[in-house]
Motif scaffolding. Structure first.
Motif, PDB file in Angstrom:
ATOM      1  N   TYR A  43      19.774 -15.726   7.030  1.00 11.28           N
ATOM      2  CA  TYR A  43      18.676 -14.392   7.471  1.00 11.28           C
ATOM      3  C   TYR A  43      18.000 -13.751   6.122  1.00 11.28           C
ATOM      4  CZ  TYR A  43      21.573 -14.848  11.571  1.00 11.28           C
ATOM      5  OH  TYR A  43      22.144 -15.390  12.784  1.00 11.28           O
ATOM      6  N   ARG A  44      18.217 -14.499   5.092  1.00 13.37           N
ATOM      7  CA  ARG A  44      17.244 -13.937   3.912  1.00 13.37           C
ATOM      8  C   ARG A  44      17.593 -12.366   3.717  1.00 13.37           C
ATOM      9  NH1 ARG A  44      13.220 -17.432   5.847  1.00 13.37           N
ATOM     10  NH2 ARG A  44      11.624 -15.736   6.013  1.00 13.37           N
ATOM     11  N   ALA A  45      18.540 -11.945   3.816  1.00 10.47           N
ATOM     12  CA  ALA A  45      19.023 -10.472   3.828  1.00 10.47           C
ATOM     13  C   ALA A  45      20.038 -10.120   3.316  1.00 10.47           C
ATOM     14  CB  ALA A  45      18.944  -9.908   5.169  1.00 10.47           C
ATOM     15  N   PHE A  46      20.234  -8.789   2.895  1.00  9.79           N
ATOM     16  CA  PHE A  46      21.860  -8.493   2.084  1.00  9.79           C
ATOM     17  C   PHE A  46      22.610  -8.123   3.574  1.00  9.79           C
ATOM     18  CE2 PHE A  46      18.719  -7.525  -1.305  1.00  9.79           C
ATOM     19  CZ  PHE A  46      19.682  -7.943  -2.244  1.00  9.79           C
ATOM     20  N   SER A  47      23.622  -8.750   3.525  1.00 16.12           N
ATOM     21  CA  SER A  47      24.874  -8.647   4.515  1.00 16.12           C
ATOM     22  C   SER A  47      25.759  -7.717   3.925  1.00 16.12           C
ATOM     23  CB  SER A  47      25.614  -9.982   4.811  1.00 16.12           C
ATOM     24  OG  SER A  47      26.638  -9.842   5.593  1.00 16.12           O
ATOM     25  N   ILE A  48      25.761  -6.490   4.807  1.00 17.84           N
ATOM     26  CA  ILE A  48      26.816  -5.277   4.446  1.00 17.84           C
ATOM     27  C   ILE A  48      27.866  -5.287   5.494  1.00 17.84           C
ATOM     28  CG2 ILE A  48      26.894  -3.141   3.694  1.00 17.84           C
ATOM     29  CD1 ILE A  48      24.169  -2.999   2.674  1.00 17.84           C
ATOM     30  N   GLY A  49      28.902  -5.452   5.241  1.00 17.21           N
ATOM     31  CA  GLY A  49      30.140  -5.038   6.055  1.00 17.21           C
ATOM     32  C   GLY A  49      30.301  -3.666   6.497  1.00 17.21           C
ATOM     33  N   VAL A  50      30.462  -3.524   7.656  1.00 16.59           N
ATOM     34  CA  VAL A  50      30.435  -2.241   8.531  1.00 16.59           C
ATOM     35  C   VAL A  50      31.534  -1.159   7.767  1.00 16.59           C
ATOM     36  CG1 VAL A  50      31.920  -2.565  10.203  1.00 16.59           C
ATOM     37  CG2 VAL A  50      30.186  -1.376  10.593  1.00 16.59           C
ATOM     38  N   GLY A  51      32.594  -1.741   6.916  1.00 16.06           N
ATOM     39  CA  GLY A  51      33.545  -0.999   6.563  1.00 16.06           C
ATOM     40  C   GLY A  51      33.174  -0.385   4.895  1.00 16.06           C
ATOM     41  N   ALA A  52      32.396  -1.079   4.591  1.00 17.58           N
ATOM     42  CA  ALA A  52      31.867  -0.829   3.145  1.00 17.58           C
ATOM     43  C   ALA A  52      31.674   0.848   3.068  1.00 17.58           C
ATOM     44  CB  ALA A  52      30.465  -1.546   2.733  1.00 17.58           C
ATOM     45  N   THR A  53      31.842   1.367   1.966  1.00 20.73           N
ATOM     46  CA  THR A  53      31.390   2.806   1.829  1.00 20.73           C
ATOM     47  C   THR A  53      30.457   2.838   0.857  1.00 20.73           C
ATOM     48  OG1 THR A  53      32.676   2.825  -0.372  1.00 20.73           O
ATOM     49  CG2 THR A  53      33.972   3.585   1.500  1.00 20.73           C
ATOM     50  N   LEU A  54      29.648   3.954   0.805  1.00 22.07           N
ATOM     51  CA  LEU A  54      28.174   3.878   0.092  1.00 22.07           C
ATOM     52  C   LEU A  54      28.535   3.712  -1.414  1.00 22.07           C
ATOM     53  CD1 LEU A  54      26.507   6.888   1.960  1.00 22.07           C
ATOM     54  CD2 LEU A  54      26.071   4.721   1.999  1.00 22.07           C
ATOM     55  N   GLU A  55      29.683   4.073  -1.755  1.00 24.75           N
ATOM     56  CA  GLU A  55      29.775   3.937  -3.237  1.00 24.75           C
ATOM     57  C   GLU A  55      29.711   2.352  -3.448  1.00 24.75           C
ATOM     58  OE1 GLU A  55      32.573   5.095  -7.188  1.00 24.75           O
ATOM     59  OE2 GLU A  55      33.157   5.776  -5.131  1.00 24.75           O
ATOM     60  N   LYS A  56      30.399   1.723  -2.669  1.00 22.49           N
ATOM     61  CA  LYS A  56      30.627   0.149  -2.849  1.00 22.49           C
ATOM     62  C   LYS A  56      29.134  -0.533  -2.705  1.00 22.49           C
ATOM     63  CE  LYS A  56      32.738  -4.095  -1.201  1.00 22.49           C
ATOM     64  NZ  LYS A  56      32.776  -4.737  -2.351  1.00 22.49           N
ATOM     65  N   VAL A  57      28.613   0.215  -1.633  1.00 20.45           N
ATOM     66  CA  VAL A  57      27.001  -0.456  -1.532  1.00 20.45           C
ATOM     67  C   VAL A  57      26.190  -0.401  -2.803  1.00 20.45           C
ATOM     68  CG1 VAL A  57      24.976  -0.309   0.020  1.00 20.45           C
ATOM     69  CG2 VAL A  57      27.290  -0.459   1.096  1.00 20.45           C
ATOM     70  N   TYR A  58      25.977   0.917  -3.079  1.00 18.47           N
ATOM     71  CA  TYR A  58      25.352   1.376  -4.422  1.00 18.47           C
ATOM     72  C   TYR A  58      25.746   0.364  -5.719  1.00 18.47           C
ATOM     73  CZ  TYR A  58      23.916   5.594  -1.821  1.00 18.47           C
ATOM     74  OH  TYR A  58      23.347   6.454  -1.085  1.00 18.47           O
ATOM     75  N   LYS A  59      27.026   0.216  -6.025  1.00 16.69           N
ATOM     76  CA  LYS A  59      27.553  -0.508  -6.914  1.00 16.69           C
ATOM     77  C   LYS A  59      27.047  -1.953  -6.732  1.00 16.69           C
ATOM     78  CE  LYS A  59      31.080   2.320  -8.609  1.00 16.69           C
ATOM     79  NZ  LYS A  59      32.608   2.665  -8.837  1.00 16.69           N
ATOM     80  N   ASP A  60      27.322  -2.508  -5.572  1.00 18.68           N
ATOM     81  CA  ASP A  60      27.181  -3.945  -5.248  1.00 18.68           C
ATOM     82  C   ASP A  60      25.613  -4.349  -5.626  1.00 18.68           C
ATOM     83  OD1 ASP A  60      30.121  -4.176  -5.184  1.00 18.68           O
ATOM     84  OD2 ASP A  60      29.994  -4.831  -3.468  1.00 18.68           O
ATOM     85  N   LEU A  61      25.066  -3.422  -4.927  1.00 17.94           N
ATOM     86  CA  LEU A  61      23.449  -3.801  -4.833  1.00 17.94           C
ATOM     87  C   LEU A  61      22.773  -3.514  -6.275  1.00 17.94           C
ATOM     88  CD1 LEU A  61      22.152  -2.175  -1.483  1.00 17.94           C
ATOM     89  CD2 LEU A  61      22.742  -4.672  -1.859  1.00 17.94           C
ATOM     90  N   PHE A  62      23.117  -2.811  -6.858  1.00 16.43           N
ATOM     91  CA  PHE A  62      22.582  -2.236  -7.937  1.00 16.43           C
ATOM     92  C   PHE A  62      23.164  -3.255  -9.243  1.00 16.43           C
ATOM     93  CE2 PHE A  62      22.413   0.052 -12.169  1.00 16.43           C
ATOM     94  CZ  PHE A  62      20.909   0.230 -12.090  1.00 16.43           C
ATOM     95  N   TYR A  63      24.320  -3.354  -9.369  1.00 20.84           N
ATOM     96  CA  TYR A  63      24.841  -4.196 -10.428  1.00 20.84           C
ATOM     97  C   TYR A  63      24.485  -5.775 -10.000  1.00 20.84           C
ATOM     98  CZ  TYR A  63      27.452  -0.383 -12.147  1.00 20.84           C
ATOM     99  OH  TYR A  63      27.827   0.701 -12.918  1.00 20.84           O
TER     100      TYR A  63
END
Length: 531
Positions: free
Chosen positions: A127-147
């Motif tokens: 899909y040429r898009a970031f897949s984010i599981g619905v159970g992810a917390t914002l902290e995990k999202v921020y860290k994974d996307l940024f790092y």
């Protein structure tokens, strides 16, 4: 300072384009490796049961379902939903556990599906898009996307919030004035739906495939309305997705910030009105998407006089031309006309992610009972309304453990999107008001609820006790749900609750609900009703 850490941080802290994946549970399982069984039923008496059912943030509500299931995959979700529907069981779904009402923790919930382990953050080449599981917390999202890629999302400031409801309800945070709402970057959603025959299946709906209506419903329609979301696909509008690091907003490299402390003992009512007026006037004058203040995030955290002080927490992208000068000009505007002047504490510039995490609410679920109320602002409150805020915050009868009235900057890039382009209809606003009252003793529920309801109704006395859309108000935010808006005892405006949350988008949401959840499997006290 006699302000809690939570009180301080509450505001610092929000090729496959035409493809869908329909199919029954059997088809979904056939496409997986091996046989995927739905999570086991965790019942009362199992040590895990208490942990799962008591994960909710608001301790006023605790469900007692017949069983809970921890969902590990989309196939798990399809099978779990199918079994519950076949058995006629009432379903509720939990992601991060931060729902403020009893949409999940209701006494009539029979099956609780916990999505907290579905938290992968990856780049989906299909899909040429970031897949984010619905159970992810914002902290995990921020860290994974940024790092991982150096990108970010304009999401919220409470690190423990799960993306499940946050994204579906619109989502916003410190970067929204620059980059818009979270859903302005939502490319698609994978969701388990139930058709009129009671058959559960998974569907991927994107902004440019045949299921666009289901995608649209998840751009602000709110969680728990159309199906069970398993993951979100994130790609900014206009981005091709061919290069992951160019598919979402680039994170700032560094943030400038300061804190302004206001002393209750010296400010007086007139000074309080001037301070709040300064804030509103500045936001109204600097609310365009191309404003040099587009990256400014300056939540004004108004706490009771008993705390001694209230404060404003300010941050700005350090890479903006003349960033230090802009922050000083803003700060001077905030303290103008106040004598004695509030105390200003400059904070050394810091790297984006570390500073964001330091200034956010930690990833822990509180143990308090609480009530939340909110409203969108197209322009600042009148002086009479600001005086009402002062009266409430100096009321000695309010003995709640914590109380805050948070004024949050909004608008900017958010307002560049048409009201009907997404389900998030409030696209001509400049701020949000968020009232929070928290306490610990269940025996004091009636007392503190009464105070919150009275305070809110007094703010909106001229419009029936609620933020009826007009020149000043633009309704409220579905991610701060308030069942009082559906109760004529508290909403005396004659305007239905759904018009306060969705403005003119509610009829379309009802039509989509009828198409994708005709049996009303996914419902709650402020659920979208099928036609």
């Amino acid at each position: 300072m006699p302000i809690s850490r939570r009180g301080l941080l509450a505001g610092t802290a929000a090729a496959g384009a035409g493809l869908a994946v329909p199919g029954t549970a059997t088809a979904a399982a056939a496409s997986s490796v091996g046989t995927v069984a739905a999570g086991e039923k965790i019942r009362p008496g199992d040590a895990r049961y208490i942990d799962l059912v008591q994960r909710g943030q608001n301790k006023r509500f605790t469900a007692k379902p017949e069983y809970a299931r921890v969902i590990a995959s989309t196939e798990d979700a399809v099978r779990a939903v199918q079994e519950a529907v076949r058995s006629g069981k009432r379903i509720a779904v939990r992601s991060g556990g931060h729902c403020f009402e009893d949409f999940v923790d209701s006494s009539d919930v029979q099956v609780l599906l916990d999505m907290s382990t579905c938290d992968d953050v990856t780049f989906d080449e299909r899909y040429r898009a970031f897949s984010i599981g619905v159970g992810a917390t914002l902290e995990k999202v921020y860290k994974d996307l940024f790092y991982g890629w150096g990108v970010t999302l304009p999401a919220g400031g409470c690190l423990g919030v799960g993306v499940g409801g946050h994204f579906a309800g619109g989502g916003y945070g410190p970067l929204s004035r620059k980059y818009g709402s979270v859903v302005d970057h939502l490319y698609g959603v994978e969701v388990v739906v139930v058709d009129q025959h009671g058959r559960a299946r998974s569907v991927v709906a994107t902004r440019d495939n045949a299921h666009r209506d289901l995608w649209w419903a998840h751009t602000g329609g709110g969680g728990g309305n159309f199906g069970l979301v398993t993951r979100y696909l994130m790609r900014s509008a206009g981005a091709s997705g061919r290069v992951p690091s160019e598919s979402l907003p680039k994170a700032p490299s560094e943030l400038l910030s300061n804190l302004i402390f206001y002393d209750w003992k010296t400010i007086g009512k007139a000074g309080f009105v001037r301070a709040v007026r300064n804030f509103f006037d500045f936001l109204e004058a600097n609310n365009s998407p191309d404003s040099p203040y587009a990256t400014l995030y300056s939540p004004f955290i108004l706490t009771p006089s008993a705390t001694g002080t209230f404060l404003m927490s300010n941050q700005l992208d350090a890479s903006v031309p003349n960033a230090a000068g802009l922050l000083k000009k803003f700060t001077d505007a905030m303290i103008a006309g106040l004598d004695p002047a509030p105390q200003v504490y400059d904070v050394p510039a810091g790297p984006f992610l570390r500073t964001t995490i330091q200034r956010s609410i930690p990833a822990t679920v509180g143990t308090t009972r609480n009530k939340w109320k909110a409203g969108y602002l197209r322009k600042g409150y009148t002086d009479t309304q600001i005086e009402t805020l002062h009266t409430q915050l100096t009321d000695p009868n309010n003995t709640a453990t914590e109380t805050s009235i948070l004024l949050v900057p909004y608008g900017g890039k958010v307002n560049s999107v048409r009201p009907d382009a997404t389900a998030t209809a409030q696209r001509d606003v400049m701020a949000k008001m968020v009232m929070t009252v928290s306490w610990n003793d269940a025996g004091e529920d009636a007392k503190h609820l009464a105070w919150a309801r009275t305070a809110y109704s007094e703010i909106y006395r001229e419009t029936g006790g609620v933020p009826v859309p007009n020149a000043t108000n633009a309704g409220s935010y579905i991610n701060y749900p308030d069942v009082d808006l559906a109760d004529p005892a508290y909403n005396k405006s004659g305007v239905p609750w759904h018009d306060l949350y969705y403005l003119g988008n509610y009829p379309r949401l009802r039509q989509i609900k009828s198409t994708w959840d005709p049996r009303n499997v996914f419902t709650h006290k402020l659920a979208i009703e099928p036609l």
